[in-house]
Write an enzyme that holds these catalytic residues in place. Structure first.
Site, mmCIF file in Angstrom:
data_model
loop_
_atom_site.group_PDB
_atom_site.id
_atom_site.type_symbol
_atom_site.label_atom_id
_atom_site.label_comp_id
_atom_site.label_asym_id
_atom_site.label_seq_id
_atom_site.Cartn_x
_atom_site.Cartn_y
_atom_site.Cartn_z
ATOM 1 N N LYS A 38 50.325 42.427 40.792
ATOM 2 C CA LYS A 38 49.864 41.535 41.848
ATOM 3 C C LYS A 38 48.454 41.874 42.324
ATOM 4 C CE LYS A 38 51.660 39.389 46.039
ATOM 5 N NZ LYS A 38 51.073 38.138 45.669
ATOM 6 N N GLY A 43 47.781 49.718 43.863
ATOM 7 C CA GLY A 43 47.711 50.161 42.470
ATOM 8 C C GLY A 43 46.929 49.197 41.601
ATOM 9 N N CYS A 44 47.171 47.922 41.763
ATOM 10 C CA CYS A 44 46.493 46.908 40.945
ATOM 11 C C CYS A 44 44.995 46.858 41.251
ATOM 12 C CB CYS A 44 47.134 45.545 41.146
ATOM 13 S SG CYS A 44 48.870 45.514 40.602
ATOM 14 N N THR A 45 44.645 47.069 42.502
ATOM 15 C CA THR A 45 43.237 47.092 42.880
ATOM 16 C C THR A 45 42.551 48.315 42.275
ATOM 17 O OG1 THR A 45 43.682 45.882 44.925
ATOM 18 C CG2 THR A 45 41.631 47.167 44.842
ATOM 19 N N ALA A 48 42.109 47.637 38.499
ATOM 20 C CA ALA A 48 41.054 46.652 38.249
ATOM 21 C C ALA A 48 39.672 47.251 38.506
ATOM 22 C CB ALA A 48 41.270 45.415 39.119
#
Length: 150
Positions: A38, A43-45, A48
């Site tokens: 998401k 974590g995803c940030t 990325a």
């Protein structure tokens, strides 16, 4: 189930601007195809931003980064703008590609079971063949691991 040595399934999905992008457009380049749960989550940030930080080095190795999640086109647009992400983010709201690549799986969090995207990275060679599948990758080290493999 996809395995190393198999042809990566082709797909067409919209990017952050709504433009249709297909995997086959990248024949001749290595593709770092990463699936993440998401936009705008911790974590995803971190994952990325790590790919963004290493993007130039990745491109110098004739490779491109493509991120896929089930977030909307507009979510990707704001996520990419907020963190200045220089690579392609694709929206798979219908889970078609996510399921095709086998990353929609049962997950357990705090004793609860639910279905979701398991953070997974595929390295696809210049001919569209899967070279490596990295399951349950760590957001902070994934980009660095990829660079070493390239």
């Amino acid at each position: 189930m996809l395995e190393v040595g198999m042809k990566a399934p082709d797909f067409v999905l919209p990017d952050k601007n709504g433009k249709q992008v297909s995997l086959s457009e990248y024949i001749g380049k290595k593709v770092i195809l990463y699936f993440y749960p998401k936009d705008n989550t911790p974590g995803c940030t971190r994952q990325a931003c790590a790919f963004a930080f290493r993007n130039k080095e990745i491109e110098e190795k004739n490779a491109v980064v493509i991120g896929i999640s089930k977030d909307s086109v507009s979510s990707h647009l704001s996520f990419a703008a907020k963190y200045n992400l220089p690579f392609v983010l694709l929206s798979d709201v219908d889970l078609e590609v996510i399921q095709k690549y086998g990353v929609w799986q049962e997950k357990k969090l705090y004793g609860k079971t639910s279905m979701g995207v398991v953070r997974t990275t595929f390295i696809i060679d210049e001919n569209g063949i899967i070279q490596k599948i990295m399951n349950k990758v760590k957001p902070d080290t994934n980009a660095e691991e990829i660079l070493k493999l390239l």
